[in-house]
Design a protein around this motif. Structure first.
Motif, PDB file in Angstrom:
ATOM      1  N   MET A   1      32.153  43.086  38.595  1.00 35.11           N
ATOM      2  CA  MET A   1      33.176  43.649  37.722  1.00 35.11           C
ATOM      3  C   MET A   1      34.525  43.075  38.151  1.00 35.11           C
ATOM      4  SD  MET A   1      34.324  47.548  36.762  1.00 35.11           S
ATOM      5  CE  MET A   1      32.778  47.965  35.977  1.00 35.11           C
ATOM      6  N   ILE A   2      34.986  42.138  37.395  1.00 37.96           N
ATOM      7  CA  ILE A   2      36.217  41.425  37.732  1.00 37.96           C
ATOM      8  C   ILE A   2      37.399  42.182  37.148  1.00 37.96           C
ATOM      9  CG2 ILE A   2      37.496  39.278  37.368  1.00 37.96           C
ATOM     10  CD1 ILE A   2      34.723  37.874  37.276  1.00 37.96           C
ATOM     11  N   LYS A   3      38.302  42.622  38.048  1.00 38.60           N
ATOM     12  CA  LYS A   3      39.467  43.390  37.627  1.00 38.60           C
ATOM     13  C   LYS A   3      40.730  42.626  38.004  1.00 38.60           C
ATOM     14  CE  LYS A   3      38.850  47.814  37.419  1.00 38.60           C
ATOM     15  NZ  LYS A   3      38.726  49.257  37.730  1.00 38.60           N
ATOM     16  N   ASP A   4      41.888  43.251  37.769  1.00 41.75           N
ATOM     17  CA  ASP A   4      43.150  42.532  37.912  1.00 41.75           C
ATOM     18  C   ASP A   4      43.385  41.990  39.317  1.00 41.75           C
ATOM     19  OD1 ASP A   4      43.451  45.066  38.953  1.00 41.75           O
ATOM     20  OD2 ASP A   4      45.296  45.543  37.853  1.00 41.75           O
ATOM     21  N   ASN A   5      42.947  42.723  40.346  1.00 48.07           N
ATOM     22  CA  ASN A   5      43.150  42.233  41.711  1.00 48.07           C
ATOM     23  C   ASN A   5      42.289  40.999  42.004  1.00 48.07           C
ATOM     24  OD1 ASN A   5      45.073  44.161  42.479  1.00 48.07           O
ATOM     25  ND2 ASN A   5      43.490  45.655  42.985  1.00 48.07           N
ATOM     26  N   HIS A   6      41.068  40.972  41.443  1.00 43.87           N
ATOM     27  CA  HIS A   6      40.242  39.778  41.601  1.00 43.87           C
ATOM     28  C   HIS A   6      40.889  38.587  40.887  1.00 43.87           C
ATOM     29  CE1 HIS A   6      37.331  43.235  41.705  1.00 43.87           C
ATOM     30  NE2 HIS A   6      37.003  42.635  42.839  1.00 43.87           N
ATOM     31  N   VAL A   7      41.411  38.845  39.710  1.00 41.02           N
ATOM     32  CA  VAL A   7      42.059  37.785  38.935  1.00 41.02           C
ATOM     33  C   VAL A   7      43.281  37.255  39.667  1.00 41.02           C
ATOM     34  CG1 VAL A   7      43.311  37.280  36.792  1.00 41.02           C
ATOM     35  CG2 VAL A   7      41.197  38.621  36.728  1.00 41.02           C
ATOM     36  N   ALA A   8      44.044  38.156  40.282  1.00 40.25           N
ATOM     37  CA  ALA A   8      45.246  37.740  40.998  1.00 40.25           C
ATOM     38  C   ALA A   8      44.914  36.771  42.124  1.00 40.25           C
ATOM     39  CB  ALA A   8      45.972  38.964  41.558  1.00 40.25           C
ATOM     40  N   VAL A   9      43.817  37.015  42.813  1.00 35.66           N
ATOM     41  CA  VAL A   9      43.423  36.125  43.914  1.00 35.66           C
ATOM     42  C   VAL A   9      42.848  34.815  43.373  1.00 35.66           C
ATOM     43  CG1 VAL A   9      41.857  35.850  45.868  1.00 35.66           C
ATOM     44  CG2 VAL A   9      43.049  38.027  45.519  1.00 35.66           C
ATOM     45  N   ALA A  10      42.029  34.916  42.323  1.00 33.35           N
ATOM     46  CA  ALA A  10      41.392  33.713  41.767  1.00 33.35           C
ATOM     47  C   ALA A  10      42.381  32.829  41.010  1.00 33.35           C
ATOM     48  CB  ALA A  10      40.242  34.113  40.842  1.00 33.35           C
ATOM     49  N   GLY A  11      43.419  33.428  40.479  1.00 32.00           N
ATOM     50  CA  GLY A  11      44.430  32.661  39.768  1.00 32.00           C
ATOM     51  C   GLY A  11      44.423  32.837  38.269  1.00 32.00           C
ATOM     52  N   SER A  12      43.260  33.168  37.698  1.00 34.36           N
ATOM     53  CA  SER A  12      43.167  33.411  36.259  1.00 34.36           C
ATOM     54  C   SER A  12      41.841  34.106  35.969  1.00 34.36           C
ATOM     55  CB  SER A  12      43.233  32.098  35.467  1.00 34.36           C
ATOM     56  OG  SER A  12      42.056  31.332  35.672  1.00 34.36           O
ATOM     57  N   VAL A  13      41.765  34.704  34.788  1.00 35.99           N
ATOM     58  CA  VAL A  13      40.517  35.340  34.380  1.00 35.99           C
ATOM     59  C   VAL A  13      39.386  34.321  34.320  1.00 35.99           C
ATOM     60  CG1 VAL A  13      39.341  36.414  32.426  1.00 35.99           C
ATOM     61  CG2 VAL A  13      41.560  37.268  33.126  1.00 35.99           C
ATOM     62  N   GLY A  14      39.651  33.183  33.698  1.00 36.45           N
ATOM     63  CA  GLY A  14      38.613  32.168  33.562  1.00 36.45           C
ATOM     64  C   GLY A  14      38.097  31.694  34.899  1.00 36.45           C
ATOM     65  N   GLU A  15      38.995  31.464  35.851  1.00 36.05           N
ATOM     66  CA  GLU A  15      38.573  30.987  37.174  1.00 36.05           C
ATOM     67  C   GLU A  15      37.759  32.051  37.896  1.00 36.05           C
ATOM     68  OE1 GLU A  15      37.888  28.729  40.522  1.00 36.05           O
ATOM     69  OE2 GLU A  15      38.459  28.160  38.473  1.00 36.05           O
ATOM     70  N   ALA A  16      38.167  33.307  37.784  1.00 38.59           N
ATOM     71  CA  ALA A  16      37.412  34.381  38.431  1.00 38.59           C
ATOM     72  C   ALA A  16      35.993  34.453  37.883  1.00 38.59           C
ATOM     73  CB  ALA A  16      38.124  35.715  38.231  1.00 38.59           C
ATOM     74  N   VAL A  17      35.858  34.334  36.563  1.00 38.40           N
ATOM     75  CA  VAL A  17      34.531  34.384  35.959  1.00 38.40           C
ATOM     76  C   VAL A  17      33.709  33.172  36.369  1.00 38.40           C
ATOM     77  CG1 VAL A  17      33.238  34.439  33.794  1.00 38.40           C
ATOM     78  CG2 VAL A  17      35.350  35.751  34.011  1.00 38.40           C
TER      79      VAL A  17
END
Length: 282
Positions: free
Chosen positions: A168-184
């Motif tokens: 479950m990718i949330k805003d904190n995961h996205v912040a570390v990954a750099g973008s929603v697409g990269e996190a996914v």
């Protein structure tokens, strides 16, 4: 009698640990000093509120742990909606055992029935919309299996039970990954099959889908934005309205065409049901 069983829940261990917590080092000194060892009581557990019933098999287990010969009759079914004044359980057995088990049994039924009752109110609020109510991981530590059981009794479906059920990718995961697409993309590359992604803006939807999201949480969106999001997703993955959902707002969100609406309040903020247990000597 069919034994009450839930996946990853040890009923005997739960009952033993709860009784150990309550009995302390010297047991129920009040009952032991006041009630003769051979005294017998009969009792009736009843609801003072209109409720959705949950937890009676667990209550029964508390009484049987202290008096295996106790006569117990459950008078209501799990998940049944009953009016105020309904008798839920009749008991007959050792008086000390009944008094000692009373509070753990009532605490459990009051808490779980409270969750089931509030859950049913949310389910009823979205009846006919086609949307399905989901619970969340906002549960008391150690009680998740029971609390999520109670939401099922109220008519909800369970969301993730554990962190390993899905990403479950949330805003904190996205912040570390750099973008929603990269996190996914990172989740896909790791081999995770179910990838839920929380988005709070329309422009995050296409990148999440293109990268491999399998479920989108549409977080804190008003009904108009939810409709826009559902139209853009076009049924490619399940959609879930989440964030700040109340009884006053849930129907408008459910009517937007989302697959699910998730509500943390049904476990996090459910009031205990008013349930009592009255005894008489035999």
């Amino acid at each position: 009698m069919t034994r009450f069983a839930l996946e990853r829940f040890d009923l005997d261990r739960f009952v033993a640990a709860t009784l150990e917590e309550d009995l302390g080092d010297h047991g129920d000194v009040t009952s032991a000093s006041v009630i003769p060892a051979d005294a017998r009581f009969s009792g009736v557990m009843d609801s003072r509120d209109g409720i959705v019933v949950a937890g009676l098999p667990i209550a029964e287990a508390f009484f049987r742990a202290l008096d295996p010969e106790m006569e117990i009759a459950r008078l209501a079914e799990e998940g049944q909606s009953v009016p105020a004044g309904t008798d839920l359980m009749r008991l007959r057995g050792n008086a000390r055992a009944l008094l000692t088990a009373e509070r753990p049994a009532l605490n459990t039924v009051q808490h779980l029935s409270g969750i089931a009752t509030l859950t049913r109110r949310y389910v009823d609020a979205i009846a006919g919309t086609g949307a399905i109510l989901l619970d969340t991981r906002k549960t008391i530590p150690g009680l998740r299996v029971l609390e999520k059981y109670a939401t099922r009794m109220g008519g909800a479906q369970n969301h993730r039970m554990r962190l390993d059920d899905a990403a479950m990718i949330k805003d904190n995961h996205v912040a570390v990954a750099g973008s929603v697409g990269e996190a996914v993309r990172r989740a896909v590359a790791s081999g995770v099959q179910r990838i839920m992604v929380e988005v709070d803006r329309i422009d995050q939807i296409v990148p999440a889908l293109d990268a491999g999201a399998t479920h989108l949480l549409l977080d804190n969106m008003d009904p108009a934005t939810l409709r826009e999001a559902v139209a853009l997703i076009g049924g490619r993955v399940p959609t879930e309205a989440s964030g700040g959902v109340t009884l006053d707002t849930i129907r408008a969100k459910a009517e937007t065409g989302v697959t699910y609406v998730s509500v943390g309040r049904i476990t996090q903020s459910a009031p205990a049901a008013d349930i009592g247990l009255d005894f008489a000597t035999l």
